[in-house]
Design a protein around this motif. Structure first.
Motif, PDB file in Angstrom:
ATOM      1  N   GLN A  40     -14.803  43.715  17.804  1.00 13.64           N
ATOM      2  CA  GLN A  40     -15.346  44.891  16.666  1.00 13.64           C
ATOM      3  C   GLN A  40     -16.496  45.568  17.571  1.00 13.64           C
ATOM      4  OE1 GLN A  40     -15.281  44.170  12.531  1.00 13.64           O
ATOM      5  NE2 GLN A  40     -17.276  45.602  12.327  1.00 13.64           N
ATOM      6  N   LYS A  74     -28.367  64.653  18.548  1.00 10.64           N
ATOM      7  CA  LYS A  74     -27.435  63.937  17.874  1.00 10.64           C
ATOM      8  C   LYS A  74     -26.504  63.352  18.772  1.00 10.64           C
ATOM      9  CE  LYS A  74     -23.589  64.197  14.370  1.00 10.64           C
ATOM     10  NZ  LYS A  74     -22.445  63.615  15.232  1.00 10.64           N
ATOM     11  N   SER A 112      -9.998  56.068  16.389  1.00 13.17           N
ATOM     12  CA  SER A 112      -9.061  57.144  16.369  1.00 13.17           C
ATOM     13  C   SER A 112      -9.392  58.546  16.326  1.00 13.17           C
ATOM     14  CB  SER A 112      -8.081  57.038  15.133  1.00 13.17           C
ATOM     15  OG  SER A 112      -8.743  56.906  14.337  1.00 13.17           O
ATOM     16  N   TYR A 150     -26.237  42.264  15.535  1.00  8.69           N
ATOM     17  CA  TYR A 150     -25.470  43.470  15.033  1.00  8.69           C
ATOM     18  C   TYR A 150     -26.121  43.976  13.865  1.00  8.69           C
ATOM     19  CZ  TYR A 150     -20.726  45.863  14.227  1.00  8.69           C
ATOM     20  OH  TYR A 150     -19.854  46.754  14.191  1.00  8.69           O
ATOM     21  N   ASN A 224     -11.275  48.031   4.021  1.00  9.11           N
ATOM     22  CA  ASN A 224     -10.964  49.198   4.414  1.00  9.11           C
ATOM     23  C   ASN A 224     -10.722  50.223   3.150  1.00  9.11           C
ATOM     24  OD1 ASN A 224     -11.263  47.924   6.878  1.00  9.11           O
ATOM     25  ND2 ASN A 224      -9.126  48.295   7.545  1.00  9.11           N
ATOM     26  N   PHE A 270      -1.650  57.864  12.375  1.00 11.23           N
ATOM     27  CA  PHE A 270      -2.702  56.820  12.722  1.00 11.23           C
ATOM     28  C   PHE A 270      -2.242  55.839  13.943  1.00 11.23           C
ATOM     29  CE2 PHE A 270      -4.619  52.641  12.313  1.00 11.23           C
ATOM     30  CZ  PHE A 270      -5.960  53.055  12.428  1.00 11.23           C
ATOM     31  N   VAL A 274      -3.813  55.766  17.645  1.00 13.70           N
ATOM     32  CA  VAL A 274      -4.233  54.391  18.000  1.00 13.70           C
ATOM     33  C   VAL A 274      -3.673  53.729  19.432  1.00 13.70           C
ATOM     34  CG1 VAL A 274      -4.571  51.763  17.563  1.00 13.70           C
ATOM     35  CG2 VAL A 274      -5.137  53.609  15.671  1.00 13.70           C
TER      36      VAL A 274
HETATM   37  C1  LIG Z   1     -13.050  49.016  10.041  1.00 13.01           C
HETATM   38  C2  LIG Z   1     -12.742  48.924  11.252  1.00 13.01           C
HETATM   39  C3  LIG Z   1     -12.977  50.232  12.007  1.00 13.01           C
HETATM   40  C4  LIG Z   1     -11.345  48.180  11.538  1.00 13.01           C
HETATM   41  O1  LIG Z   1     -11.269  46.825  10.842  1.00 13.01           O
HETATM   42  P1  LIG Z   1     -10.901  45.731  11.704  1.00 13.01           P
HETATM   43  O2  LIG Z   1     -11.034  44.530  10.757  1.00 13.01           O
HETATM   44  O3  LIG Z   1     -11.641  45.609  12.903  1.00 13.01           O
HETATM   45  O4  LIG Z   1      -9.426  45.973  11.994  1.00 13.01           O
HETATM   46  P2  LIG Z   1      -8.210  45.840  11.168  1.00 13.01           P
HETATM   47  O5  LIG Z   1      -7.545  44.686  11.126  1.00 13.01           O
HETATM   48  O6  LIG Z   1      -8.570  46.664   9.932  1.00 13.01           O
HETATM   49  O7  LIG Z   1      -7.138  47.000  11.976  1.00 13.01           O
HETATM   50  C5  LIG Z   1      -6.001  46.372  12.695  1.00 13.01           C
HETATM   51  C6  LIG Z   1      -6.086  47.116  14.214  1.00 13.01           C
HETATM   52  O8  LIG Z   1      -6.093  48.363  14.188  1.00 13.01           O
HETATM   53  C7  LIG Z   1      -7.482  48.845  14.787  1.00 13.01           C
HETATM   54  N1  LIG Z   1      -8.221  50.030  14.282  1.00 13.01           N
HETATM   55  C8  LIG Z   1      -8.630  50.040  12.937  1.00 13.01           C
HETATM   56  N2  LIG Z   1      -9.058  51.199  12.523  1.00 13.01           N
HETATM   57  C9  LIG Z   1      -9.008  51.891  13.768  1.00 13.01           C
HETATM   58  C10 LIG Z   1      -9.566  53.230  13.972  1.00 13.01           C
HETATM   59  N3  LIG Z   1     -10.083  53.941  13.249  1.00 13.01           N
HETATM   60  N4  LIG Z   1      -9.261  53.633  15.525  1.00 13.01           N
HETATM   61  C11 LIG Z   1      -8.591  53.006  16.027  1.00 13.01           C
HETATM   62  N5  LIG Z   1      -8.385  51.546  16.050  1.00 13.01           N
HETATM   63  C12 LIG Z   1      -8.456  51.069  14.747  1.00 13.01           C
HETATM   64  C13 LIG Z   1      -8.211  47.562  14.948  1.00 13.01           C
HETATM   65  O9  LIG Z   1      -9.264  47.772  16.038  1.00 13.01           O
HETATM   66  C14 LIG Z   1      -7.194  46.653  15.019  1.00 13.01           C
HETATM   67  O10 LIG Z   1      -6.846  46.458  16.378  1.00 13.01           O
HETATM   68  P3  LIG Z   1      -7.428  45.259  17.214  1.00 13.01           P
HETATM   69  O11 LIG Z   1      -6.730  43.962  16.828  1.00 13.01           O
HETATM   70  O12 LIG Z   1      -8.685  45.166  17.517  1.00 13.01           O
HETATM   71  O13 LIG Z   1      -6.515  45.612  18.704  1.00 13.01           O
HETATM   72  C15 LIG Z   1     -13.835  48.020  11.819  1.00 13.01           C
HETATM   73  O14 LIG Z   1     -13.506  47.373  13.213  1.00 13.01           O
HETATM   74  C16 LIG Z   1     -15.427  48.331  11.743  1.00 13.01           C
HETATM   75  O15 LIG Z   1     -15.897  48.489  10.846  1.00 13.01           O
HETATM   76  N6  LIG Z   1     -15.997  48.564  12.862  1.00 13.01           N
HETATM   77  C17 LIG Z   1     -17.286  49.142  13.125  1.00 13.01           C
HETATM   78  C18 LIG Z   1     -17.675  50.399  12.961  1.00 13.01           C
HETATM   79  C19 LIG Z   1     -17.018  51.235  14.117  1.00 13.01           C
HETATM   80  O16 LIG Z   1     -16.410  50.845  14.988  1.00 13.01           O
HETATM   81  N7  LIG Z   1     -17.130  52.438  13.750  1.00 13.01           N
HETATM   82  C20 LIG Z   1     -16.245  53.439  14.885  1.00 13.01           C
HETATM   83  C21 LIG Z   1     -16.984  54.960  14.749  1.00 13.01           C
HETATM   84  S1  LIG Z   1     -18.720  55.096  14.884  1.00 13.01           S
HETATM   85  C22 LIG Z   1     -19.125  56.688  14.570  1.00 13.01           C
HETATM   86  O17 LIG Z   1     -18.238  57.065  14.040  1.00 13.01           O
HETATM   87  C23 LIG Z   1     -20.423  57.240  14.977  1.00 13.01           C
HETATM   88  C24 LIG Z   1     -20.065  58.759  15.306  1.00 13.01           C
HETATM   89  C25 LIG Z   1     -19.808  59.616  14.550  1.00 13.01           C
HETATM   90  C26 LIG Z   1     -19.882  61.026  14.933  1.00 13.01           C
HETATM   91  C27 LIG Z   1     -19.878  61.253  16.418  1.00 13.01           C
HETATM   92  C28 LIG Z   1     -19.830  60.299  17.262  1.00 13.01           C
HETATM   93  C29 LIG Z   1     -20.211  58.975  16.793  1.00 13.01           C
END
Ligand SMILES: CC(C)(COP(=O)(O)OP(=O)(O)OC[C@H]1O[C@@H](n2cnc3c(N)ncnc32)[C@H](O)[C@@H]1OP(=O)(O)O)[C@@H](O)C(=O)NCCC(=O)NCCSC(=O)Cc1ccccc1
Length: 318
Positions: A40, A74, A112, A150, A224, A270, A274
């Motif tokens: 993560q 930013k 994504s 973290y 989520n 989605f 991914v």
């Molecule tokens: C909520 C989640 C993203 C996913 O929950 P989890 O419990 O980890 O997974 P879950 O079991 O629900 O999913 C099953 C599978 O699907 C994958 N998957 C899910 N969602 C996505 C997705 N959207 N995209 C791609 N893949 C996704 C997931 O990895 C897993 O696959 P794996 O088994 O690994 O192969 C969690 O990891 C988290 O909170 N991360 C920390 C925050 C973070 O990383 N933030 C990033 C944005 S930072 C930002 O935006 C700043 C900014 C702003 C503007 C400009 C520039 C920068």
């Protein structure tokens, strides 16, 4: 180590989690806890780094000096967040090079949302408002996540994200108070970024492979679907203030639940994104890989300099 000793360590670990105490890098932790954090946190770091690309595209075309300065700051913050998070992940025993390899080979995921194009200036407003808005909702609970490095990284990151969100919302507000063409640009950006922003918060709880275990370990503090609902409830009134329409005909305030009901999310889209088949996946990876390869001479020069200095020290001491 005997089974009894391992059981004892597991009990100490579980008791710390139950007391909401932080797990630190040198503490004993189950191997799965370590691995899921590496997954993560490194994906979070990759998202910050790849996340610079859609906005970086607009730095040279920002409409005024003030906008350019804010956007530059930013994007620099995002680089900082990525580096911070890579360092925090390294404390779990993975090298930065290995993390980069995982990203560049397509083994590690990144969010994504960064596989969509930024085709007008209004997209920069929409990213700040919606993408940073969703990121804050996701990351504030992570400030009290169980792994110390973290959680501490998230405190600073969230403060900066809040400036990013306001910067985006202010761009949207300016466009919406501008000419009809400017307002139409803002509406078009909302139309294109709304659904991907909802997807960004991850699959539904039923389809989420990691949520259950991550909630037990207090890695995740909210699911989520909970985060998505919170994002919708918070963002819809902001769209009303802007005077633009969220592109969901099923969106409706529900008096009974005290939340907005919303329409079906296209989960096929989605998973396609991914899996690497989104509009910009290939372009994003090519840009990252060529930046890495283009920087090789800098890394080599730094290593050669460090070796020269170390040699000098040895010779002096001898
Ligand atoms: C909520 C989640 C993203 C996913 O929950 P989890 O419990 O980890 O997974 P879950 O079991 O629900 O999913 C099953 C599978 O699907 C994958 N998957 C899910 N969602 C996505 C997705 N959207 N995209 C791609 N893949 C996704 C997931 O990895 C897993 O696959 P794996 O088994 O690994 O192969 C969690 O990891 C988290 O909170 N991360 C920390 C925050 C973070 O990383 N933030 C990033 C944005 S930072 C930002 O935006 C700043 C900014 C702003 C503007 C400009 C520039 C920068």
């Amino acid at each position: 180590m005997s089974d009894k000793e391992i059981k004892n360590l597991e009990d100490i670990f579980e008791a710390k989690i139950a007391r909401d105490e932080k797990i630190e890098p040198k503490d004993w932790m189950p191997e799965k806890y370590r691995k899921t954090h590496i997954r993560q946190m490194s994906q979070h770091a990759h998202s910050e780094i790849v996340g610079m690309l859609p906005e970086g595209n607009w730095i040279t075309r920002a409409p005024s000096l003030r906008r350019k300065v804010a956007l530059l700051a930013k994007v620099q913050d995002e680089a900082g967040h990525g580096l911070y998070l890579y360092s925090a992940t390294e404390t779990l025993g993975i090298s930065r090079e290995e993390m980069y390899n995982q990203l560049h080979s397509g083994k590690a995921k990144y969010s994504s949302i960064f596989n969509y194009p930024t085709i007008t200036w209004a997209d920069i407003g929409a990213i700040g408002w919606l993408v940073d808005g969703a990121a804050i909702i996701n990351q504030v609970p992570l400030c009290s996540t169980s792994f110390g490095p973290y959680a501490r990284a998230m405190v600073r990151v969230c403060k900066e994200e809040s400036f990013h969100q306001r910067q985006g919302y202010e761009i949207m507000l300016t466009l919406c108070n501008g000419t009809p063409e400017q307002k139409a640009m803002a509406q078009d950006a909302l139309d294109r970024w709304w659904w991907p922003s909802l997807m960004m918060l991850g699959p539904t709880d039923d389809a989420s492979t990691h949520t259950e275990q991550s909630m037990k370990w207090k890695l995740k503090r909210k699911t989520n679907d909970e985060l998505r609902q919170q994002f919708i409830d918070q963002t819809v009134p902001q769209a009303d203030i802007l005077g633009i329409t969220v592109p969901d005909k099923d969106l409706k305030w529900n008096e009974e639940t005290g939340h907005y009901d919303f329409g079906a999310i296209d989960w096929d889209e989605f998973w396609q994104v991914v899996k690497g088949h989104g509009p910009c996946n290939k372009e994003r990876m090519q840009t990252r890989v060529s930046a890495w390869e283009g920087g090789e001479w800098v890394r080599d020069a730094a290593m050669a300099y460090a070796e020269k200095q170390a040699d000098k020290k040895v010779r002096k001491a001898g």
